[in-house]
Scaffold this motif. Sequence first.
Motif, PDB file in Angstrom:
ATOM      1  N   LYS A 133       0.844  -1.197   0.000  1.00  0.00           N
ATOM      2  CA  LYS A 133       0.000   0.000   0.000  1.00  0.00           C
ATOM      3  C   LYS A 133       0.889   1.261   0.000  1.00  0.00           C
ATOM      4  O   LYS A 133       2.110   1.171   0.225  1.00  0.00           O
ATOM      5  CB  LYS A 133      -0.926  -0.052   1.217  1.00  0.00           C
ATOM      6  CG  LYS A 133      -1.936  -1.218   1.148  1.00  0.00           C
ATOM      7  CD  LYS A 133      -2.799  -1.287   2.405  1.00  0.00           C
ATOM      8  CE  LYS A 133      -3.842  -2.394   2.316  1.00  0.00           C
ATOM      9  NZ  LYS A 133      -4.684  -2.452   3.544  1.00  0.00           N
ATOM     10  N   PHE A 163     -15.429   3.758   7.407  1.00  0.00           N
ATOM     11  CA  PHE A 163     -14.065   4.122   7.032  1.00  0.00           C
ATOM     12  C   PHE A 163     -13.804   4.046   5.524  1.00  0.00           C
ATOM     13  O   PHE A 163     -12.685   4.309   5.077  1.00  0.00           O
ATOM     14  CB  PHE A 163     -13.055   3.249   7.794  1.00  0.00           C
ATOM     15  CG  PHE A 163     -13.186   1.762   7.533  1.00  0.00           C
ATOM     16  CD1 PHE A 163     -12.640   1.177   6.398  1.00  0.00           C
ATOM     17  CD2 PHE A 163     -13.873   0.946   8.434  1.00  0.00           C
ATOM     18  CE1 PHE A 163     -12.758  -0.191   6.155  1.00  0.00           C
ATOM     19  CE2 PHE A 163     -13.997  -0.432   8.195  1.00  0.00           C
ATOM     20  CZ  PHE A 163     -13.439  -0.999   7.054  1.00  0.00           C
ATOM     21  N   ARG A 197      -1.864 -14.771   3.816  1.00  0.00           N
ATOM     22  CA  ARG A 197      -2.588 -14.067   4.888  1.00  0.00           C
ATOM     23  C   ARG A 197      -1.888 -14.259   6.236  1.00  0.00           C
ATOM     24  O   ARG A 197      -1.848 -13.350   7.057  1.00  0.00           O
ATOM     25  CB  ARG A 197      -4.031 -14.580   4.982  1.00  0.00           C
ATOM     26  CG  ARG A 197      -4.885 -14.280   3.751  1.00  0.00           C
ATOM     27  CD  ARG A 197      -5.495 -12.914   3.759  1.00  0.00           C
ATOM     28  NE  ARG A 197      -6.513 -12.725   4.767  1.00  0.00           N
ATOM     29  CZ  ARG A 197      -7.251 -11.614   4.869  1.00  0.00           C
ATOM     30  NH1 ARG A 197      -7.071 -10.607   4.020  1.00  0.00           N
ATOM     31  NH2 ARG A 197      -8.141 -11.500   5.817  1.00  0.00           N
ATOM     32  N   THR A 202      -5.471  -7.762  10.525  1.00  0.00           N
ATOM     33  CA  THR A 202      -5.778  -6.449   9.943  1.00  0.00           C
ATOM     34  C   THR A 202      -5.251  -5.312  10.827  1.00  0.00           C
ATOM     35  O   THR A 202      -4.685  -4.344  10.332  1.00  0.00           O
ATOM     36  CB  THR A 202      -7.306  -6.319   9.759  1.00  0.00           C
ATOM     37  OG1 THR A 202      -7.762  -7.427   8.973  1.00  0.00           O
ATOM     38  CG2 THR A 202      -7.666  -5.013   9.063  1.00  0.00           C
ATOM     39  N   ARG A 218       2.657  -7.183   9.092  1.00  0.00           N
ATOM     40  CA  ARG A 218       2.002  -6.107   9.849  1.00  0.00           C
ATOM     41  C   ARG A 218       2.479  -6.077  11.302  1.00  0.00           C
ATOM     42  O   ARG A 218       2.641  -5.015  11.886  1.00  0.00           O
ATOM     43  CB  ARG A 218       0.479  -6.273   9.781  1.00  0.00           C
ATOM     44  CG  ARG A 218      -0.107  -5.920   8.404  1.00  0.00           C
ATOM     45  CD  ARG A 218      -1.550  -6.354   8.302  1.00  0.00           C
ATOM     46  NE  ARG A 218      -2.185  -5.950   7.052  1.00  0.00           N
ATOM     47  CZ  ARG A 218      -3.353  -6.414   6.635  1.00  0.00           C
ATOM     48  NH1 ARG A 218      -4.017  -7.302   7.371  1.00  0.00           N
ATOM     49  NH2 ARG A 218      -3.875  -6.008   5.488  1.00  0.00           N
ATOM     50  N   ASN A 222      -1.748  -0.159   7.338  1.00  0.00           N
ATOM     51  CA  ASN A 222      -1.246  -1.519   7.597  1.00  0.00           C
ATOM     52  C   ASN A 222      -0.432  -2.118   6.450  1.00  0.00           C
ATOM     53  O   ASN A 222      -0.301  -3.325   6.324  1.00  0.00           O
ATOM     54  CB  ASN A 222      -2.389  -2.430   8.069  1.00  0.00           C
ATOM     55  CG  ASN A 222      -3.487  -2.596   7.051  1.00  0.00           C
ATOM     56  OD1 ASN A 222      -3.376  -2.071   5.936  1.00  0.00           O
ATOM     57  ND2 ASN A 222      -4.528  -3.317   7.400  1.00  0.00           N
TER      58      ASN A 222
HETATM   59  P1  GDP Z   1      -7.647  -7.100   5.447  1.00  0.00           P
HETATM   60  O1  GDP Z   1      -8.242  -8.177   4.582  1.00  0.00           O
HETATM   61  O2  GDP Z   1      -6.871  -7.649   6.616  1.00  0.00           O
HETATM   62  O3  GDP Z   1      -6.825  -6.097   4.661  1.00  0.00           O
HETATM   63  O4  GDP Z   1      -8.860  -6.299   6.128  1.00  0.00           O
HETATM   64  P2  GDP Z   1     -10.324  -5.911   5.569  1.00  0.00           P
HETATM   65  O5  GDP Z   1     -10.613  -6.609   4.284  1.00  0.00           O
HETATM   66  O6  GDP Z   1     -11.285  -6.091   6.691  1.00  0.00           O
HETATM   67  O7  GDP Z   1     -10.190  -4.344   5.316  1.00  0.00           O
HETATM   68  C1  GDP Z   1      -9.499  -3.872   4.186  1.00  0.00           C
HETATM   69  C2  GDP Z   1      -8.628  -2.702   4.594  1.00  0.00           C
HETATM   70  O8  GDP Z   1      -9.461  -1.632   5.036  1.00  0.00           O
HETATM   71  C3  GDP Z   1      -7.695  -2.969   5.769  1.00  0.00           C
HETATM   72  O9  GDP Z   1      -6.513  -3.627   5.417  1.00  0.00           O
HETATM   73  C4  GDP Z   1      -7.437  -1.569   6.259  1.00  0.00           C
HETATM   74  O10 GDP Z   1      -6.490  -0.892   5.450  1.00  0.00           O
HETATM   75  C5  GDP Z   1      -8.798  -0.902   6.049  1.00  0.00           C
HETATM   76  N1  GDP Z   1      -9.613  -0.948   7.269  1.00  0.00           N
HETATM   77  C6  GDP Z   1     -10.277  -2.009   7.791  1.00  0.00           C
HETATM   78  N2  GDP Z   1     -10.901  -1.689   8.939  1.00  0.00           N
HETATM   79  C7  GDP Z   1     -10.619  -0.384   9.143  1.00  0.00           C
HETATM   80  C8  GDP Z   1     -10.968   0.553  10.173  1.00  0.00           C
HETATM   81  O11 GDP Z   1     -11.676   0.234  11.126  1.00  0.00           O
HETATM   82  N3  GDP Z   1     -10.473   1.821  10.051  1.00  0.00           N
HETATM   83  C9  GDP Z   1      -9.683   2.203   9.002  1.00  0.00           C
HETATM   84  N4  GDP Z   1      -9.235   3.468   8.939  1.00  0.00           N
HETATM   85  N5  GDP Z   1      -9.342   1.360   8.016  1.00  0.00           N
HETATM   86  C10 GDP Z   1      -9.799   0.080   8.085  1.00  0.00           C
END
Ligand code: GDP
Length: 160
Positions: free
Chosen positions: A20, A68, A96, A102, A113, A123
């Motif tokens: 990212k 968000f 993963r 996350t 991470r 992240n």
């Molecule tokens: P991932 O699969 O672990 O990347 O997580 P998700 O698919 O749930 O979310 C996608 C991305 O959205 C995450 O990697 C974060 O960059 C962002 N994100 C998820 N939850 C939050 C949150 O509560 N706040 C913010 N600012 N970003 C979030």
Amino acid sequence: FLPHLVASMEQVEETYIMVKPDGVQRGLVGEIISRFEKKGFRLTGLKLFQCPKELAEEHYKDLKTKSFFPKLINYITSGPVVCMAWEGVGAVASARKLIGSTNPLQAEPGTIRGDLAVQTGRNVVHGSDSPENGKREIALWFKEGELCQWTAVQAPWLRE
Ligand code: GDP
Ligand code: MG
């Protein structure tokens, strides 16, 4: 040991991994690529890319209703990302695990991470969450001619 789990772990899968914009800005591109390279996955696509808003929205369409979401789209489009396609047996779940939770504060030490980030909104890396999404995301981020199939000389030293 459950036979169906063993069978699913033997599947060759494709996963979309992306450094990212914060990972690029913080000089973590080489570090992040090397984690997947050292694990033994095969790189089939790689590029530095400035993501348009529409593509970010399509990539994260499942999160459209989240509060968000606008911040997430700003983040992902705030600078260049490094797009990667990786292939390997069980590559989706394994990537993963290498990436970690996350929320980087909950991610285990040793994960990308867990080692390199402190906040969910910064992240540093994305990884597909299922083989279906791996295919979908690679098709979304790469054009056909940008992907390369090749045989790694190390293949017989990775798998018996
Ligand atoms: P991932 O699969 O672990 O990347 O997580 P998700 O698919 O749930 O979310 C996608 C991305 O959205 C995450 O990697 C974060 O960059 C962002 N994100 C998820 N939850 C939050 C949150 O509560 N706040 C913010 N600012 N970003 C979030
Ligand atoms: Mg996700």
